[in-house]
Scaffold this active site. Sequence first.
Site, PDB file in Angstrom:
ATOM      1  N   ASP A 133      -3.803 -12.116 -15.613  1.00  0.00           N
ATOM      2  CA  ASP A 133      -2.850 -11.069 -15.271  1.00  0.00           C
ATOM      3  C   ASP A 133      -1.568 -11.071 -16.116  1.00  0.00           C
ATOM      4  O   ASP A 133      -0.674 -10.281 -15.863  1.00  0.00           O
ATOM      5  CB  ASP A 133      -2.478 -11.205 -13.778  1.00  0.00           C
ATOM      6  CG  ASP A 133      -1.704 -10.014 -13.247  1.00  0.00           C
ATOM      7  OD1 ASP A 133      -1.946  -8.898 -13.728  1.00  0.00           O
ATOM      8  OD2 ASP A 133      -0.848 -10.199 -12.373  1.00  0.00           O
ATOM      9  N   CYS A 187     -16.072   5.456  -3.167  1.00  0.00           N
ATOM     10  CA  CYS A 187     -14.987   6.041  -2.382  1.00  0.00           C
ATOM     11  C   CYS A 187     -15.439   7.303  -1.628  1.00  0.00           C
ATOM     12  O   CYS A 187     -14.920   7.604  -0.547  1.00  0.00           O
ATOM     13  CB  CYS A 187     -13.806   6.386  -3.278  1.00  0.00           C
ATOM     14  SG  CYS A 187     -12.868   4.955  -3.860  1.00  0.00           S
ATOM     15  N   CYS A 190     -13.411   9.961   0.941  1.00  0.00           N
ATOM     16  CA  CYS A 190     -12.278   9.280   1.575  1.00  0.00           C
ATOM     17  C   CYS A 190     -11.056   9.298   0.653  1.00  0.00           C
ATOM     18  O   CYS A 190     -11.159   9.047  -0.552  1.00  0.00           O
ATOM     19  CB  CYS A 190     -12.649   7.835   1.902  1.00  0.00           C
ATOM     20  SG  CYS A 190     -11.290   6.861   2.605  1.00  0.00           S
ATOM     21  N   CYS A 197       0.283   6.559   1.547  1.00  0.00           N
ATOM     22  CA  CYS A 197       1.375   6.116   0.671  1.00  0.00           C
ATOM     23  C   CYS A 197       2.717   6.699   1.122  1.00  0.00           C
ATOM     24  O   CYS A 197       2.880   7.921   1.154  1.00  0.00           O
ATOM     25  CB  CYS A 197       1.101   6.523  -0.777  1.00  0.00           C
ATOM     26  SG  CYS A 197       2.417   5.994  -1.911  1.00  0.00           S
ATOM     27  N   CYS A 213       6.082   3.957  -6.731  1.00  0.00           N
ATOM     28  CA  CYS A 213       5.339   2.940  -5.980  1.00  0.00           C
ATOM     29  C   CYS A 213       6.295   1.876  -5.434  1.00  0.00           C
ATOM     30  O   CYS A 213       7.127   1.338  -6.174  1.00  0.00           O
ATOM     31  CB  CYS A 213       4.294   2.305  -6.887  1.00  0.00           C
ATOM     32  SG  CYS A 213       3.387   0.945  -6.123  1.00  0.00           S
ATOM     33  N   CYS A 240       3.896  -3.766  -1.492  1.00  0.00           N
ATOM     34  CA  CYS A 240       3.392  -2.865  -0.446  1.00  0.00           C
ATOM     35  C   CYS A 240       1.875  -2.971  -0.425  1.00  0.00           C
ATOM     36  O   CYS A 240       1.230  -2.952  -1.476  1.00  0.00           O
ATOM     37  CB  CYS A 240       3.831  -1.433  -0.743  1.00  0.00           C
ATOM     38  SG  CYS A 240       3.225  -0.209   0.454  1.00  0.00           S
ATOM     39  N   CYS A 243      -1.898   1.018   0.797  1.00  0.00           N
ATOM     40  CA  CYS A 243      -3.093   1.652   0.232  1.00  0.00           C
ATOM     41  C   CYS A 243      -4.268   0.680   0.192  1.00  0.00           C
ATOM     42  O   CYS A 243      -5.432   1.100   0.223  1.00  0.00           O
ATOM     43  CB  CYS A 243      -2.809   2.241  -1.147  1.00  0.00           C
ATOM     44  SG  CYS A 243      -2.395   1.032  -2.422  1.00  0.00           S
ATOM     45  N   CYS A 247      -8.001   0.762   3.419  1.00  0.00           N
ATOM     46  CA  CYS A 247      -9.334   1.031   2.853  1.00  0.00           C
ATOM     47  C   CYS A 247     -10.448   0.644   3.829  1.00  0.00           C
ATOM     48  O   CYS A 247     -10.488  -0.493   4.315  1.00  0.00           O
ATOM     49  CB  CYS A 247      -9.507   0.254   1.549  1.00  0.00           C
ATOM     50  SG  CYS A 247     -11.112   0.522   0.765  1.00  0.00           S
TER      51      CYS A 247
END
Length: 369
Positions: A133, A187, A190, A197, A213, A240, A243, A247
């Site tokens: 990352d 997905c 959906c 958000c 965001c 946050c 989102c 799911c």
Amino acid sequence: MTTSTSELIAAKAAELGFDACRFARVDAPWTAGDRLQQFIGHGRHGEMAWMADTAERRAHPNAMWNGARSAIMLGVNYGPDTNPLEALAHKDRGVISVYAQGDDYHELIKGRLKQLASWLASRFGGELKVFVDTAPLMEKPLAAQAGLGWQGKHTNLVSREFGSWLFLGSILTELELEADTPETDHCGSCQACLDICPTRAFPAPYQLDARRCISYLTIELKGPIPREFRGPMGNRIYGCDDCLAVCPWNKFAATAREQRLQARDALKAPALAELAALDDAGFRALFSKSPVKRIGRDRFVRNVLYAIGNSGEPRLAAEAERRLDDPSPLVRGAAVWALSRLLPAEVFADLRARHVPAEADGDVRAEWA
């Protein structure tokens, strides 16, 4: 029965504590580079200048290392033991993103990757590079290419096995490894992640405007957070998860088995009053080995004060008032905003009369206006 090289690598990865291991061809075509250019072209990366600076190398794995032939994509589950959305109801408490409630995953995964890389080099030879990352490698599309999951409408990786909660690590190698089948998008119709958000950070499905965001605003943005986003932040003080948490694929997720990734008690909805009182030493002690530490005390207390302003708790005004004399203009400005939300107009006006004449910082004076 003959065991393939990929099977041997996957077995070793499991032995080292990885929860998922898949393989992709590095030279396979993909559209991720084009999507990145569009993202940057619209300015949606905000203050993250490093994304634009390294865009050419991010465009494709081969652009960063032309010698790579295969990618070994690895995942570590960090599933929470409770629903992260439940903490949002406790307005006098701060909500820290699930990934940051335990130890810093970078160090944990990097250590395991180095162990796996060392084993790989000694067993099969060839040059390789490890990533967690921090390098210009687009790991999410590469993970989708390897079949670890797919990038959902919120642009994050979704796994049928682990839902939203999968840390990624990768090894690029010169070895020619058999590739797994890319995961398809599940997905469907959906769009729960888009609808939930608070700041409407998704211009369209599969598109993110980082400037809106809350994760970007609370972590990456160095100055005052724009006023339009302060209220919608609620009590989210670092990142946050909305989102991710909403799911439906999380019904298959499991709690993280790695103890160091599980939430520390002190970081599960900590009291805003205690966090607002942190000095630099206290901040560093509380967030030792935590990714939260990288944003520094001032930016963190800024976030806490915005949450105090959103709390609707007049008793917390005293904590904000104490920060009016803070050495950091960023903290002082956030304290002013919090008080403007919690105090009666006449009390706030009295404070303004006493503090504005002595305030030298223009940004803070503007908060009093």
